[in-house]
Structures are given as structure tokens and as C-alpha cells.
Design an enzyme around this catalytic site. Structure first.
Site, mmCIF file in Angstrom:
data_model
loop_
_atom_site.group_PDB
_atom_site.id
_atom_site.type_symbol
_atom_site.label_atom_id
_atom_site.label_comp_id
_atom_site.label_asym_id
_atom_site.label_seq_id
_atom_site.Cartn_x
_atom_site.Cartn_y
_atom_site.Cartn_z
ATOM 1 N N HIS A 113 0.849 -1.194 0.000
ATOM 2 C CA HIS A 113 0.000 0.000 0.000
ATOM 3 C C HIS A 113 0.880 1.239 0.000
ATOM 4 O O HIS A 113 2.023 1.201 0.457
ATOM 5 C CB HIS A 113 -0.907 0.004 1.238
ATOM 6 N N ARG A 178 19.762 -10.528 6.474
ATOM 7 C CA ARG A 178 21.072 -10.118 5.959
ATOM 8 C C ARG A 178 21.860 -11.388 5.682
ATOM 9 O O ARG A 178 21.518 -12.471 6.165
ATOM 10 C CB ARG A 178 21.807 -9.234 6.958
#
Length: 186
Positions: A113, A178
Site C-alpha cells: 500500500h 542479511r
């Protein structure tokens, strides 16, 4: 462009468009049937999965319950496994390579959104496609966010939130995910 064409192209679209509402209803009716079948109905369940996800390769194995938004925006390679309670919000294309595995409760979200409240309050939304390479293992409770590309031979640690793309041959984990270390696949 139709609202469906806008949606698949990643443009702002109206999710209350009658065609899209009908498409979501069709997908829900299929996965609700799939999720309600007992263990003795594996053949029927598999037929319904291939009806829901028309672009699926050979030997797709999905443990119910399974949820998706449309089904027709999902492309799955051969020998792919989904464990219990996976959800794919396939507003844009989701491409999954051969021999990939997904732990329980994995969430794959193309839908998003606008950040600006006025645009968000308009009721319109958009999506970004997700591509997952071959030989990828996604640990349980991982969340894959809109617009990412996951390389081949990647392992995603359980509970990770993947917010960006990653290259081939790495183990990633964390929130946000990560690189933990490279994987030597030679």
C-alpha cells in the site's frame, strides 16, 4: 488498462473491481475445498492444486492449509514443497524455481500500500513481483516482502523478514534478513 492489468503490472488499482472480487472468490473456493479434504483424498487435492495454480510444474507437494489471493499469478517449478499454513498474496507474479522448499507458516507478500495516508485512504493499492530461484529453502515463519528477488541455492533462516534481494549461494537470516555467510555449492 483494466484493473486486473494494472494490478499485474504493479500499478495502482482498485481491489474492489468486480472481476478481481470474482477472481479472489474463485481462488478462495478452491483452497477452501483443498483445505477441507482429508488425508485419504490426496489425488483429489492435487488435482485442485493444479486447478488453483495452473502454472505449476511436476510433483508439487503442498500440505494444507494453504492460502493465496488469486493463484493465477503463481508460477512454480518442478519438485516444490510447501509445508503447513503457507500464504501467498499473489497480486503480482510470484515465480518459484525448481526444487524449492518452504517451511510451515511461510508468508509471501507481493501486495503493498502507499506510504502516504491520503493515497492509502483512496482504497487503491499496488504490488511488486517476487522471484525465488531454484534450490531455495525457506525456513518456517519467514516473511518475503514485495519486490524481492532471491537467487539460486539460497537458504533463508526461520523467522526471517526478507525486505531486499539476495544473490545466489548465501545463507540469510534475521529481521531484516542479511547475509550470514556464503554457501559453497561447488
Amino acid at each position: 488498462m483494466t484493473e486486473k492489468e494494472k494490478m499485474i503490472a504493479g500499478k495502482m488499482y482498485d481491489p474492489l473491481d468486480s472481476q478481481l472480487v470474482e477472481d479472489r472468490h474463485h481462488a478462495r473456493s478452491l483452497f477452501q475445498k483443498i483445505n477441507a479434504l482429508n488425508e485419504d483424498s490426496k489425488t483429489e487435492r492435487n488435482k485442485l492444486f493444479y486447478k488453483l495454480i495452473k502454472n505449476a510444474g511436476e510433483n508439487l507437494w503442498v500440505e494444507p492449509p494453504f492460502y493465496c489471493e488469486y493463484g493465477y499469478n503463481i508460477s512454480i517449478g518442478d519438485q516444490v514443497f510447501f509445508n503447513f499454513n503457507c500464504c501467498i498474496l499473489d497480486v503480482c507474479p510470484v515465480i518459484i524455481g525448481n526444487h524449492s522448499m518452504f517451511g510451515p507458516n511461510v508468508q509471501i507478500y507481493t501486495a503493498t500500500h502507499p506510504l502516504e495516508y491520503k493515497a492509502r485512504n483512496s482504497g487503491k493499492e499496488f504490488a511488486k513481483p517476487i522471484t525465488i530461484g531454484q534450490n531455495v529453502w525457506v525456513g518456517g515463519n519467514a516473511t518475503l516482502c514485495p519486490g524481492i528477488v532471491i537467487g539460486n541455492n539460497v537458504v533463508i533462516g526461520a523467522g526471517s523478514v526478507v525486505t531486499k534481494s539476495f544473490p545466489d549461494d548465501v545463507f540469510i537470516a534475521g529481521n531484516p534478513a542479511r547475509v550470514i555467510r556464503p554457501i559453497n555449492n561447488i
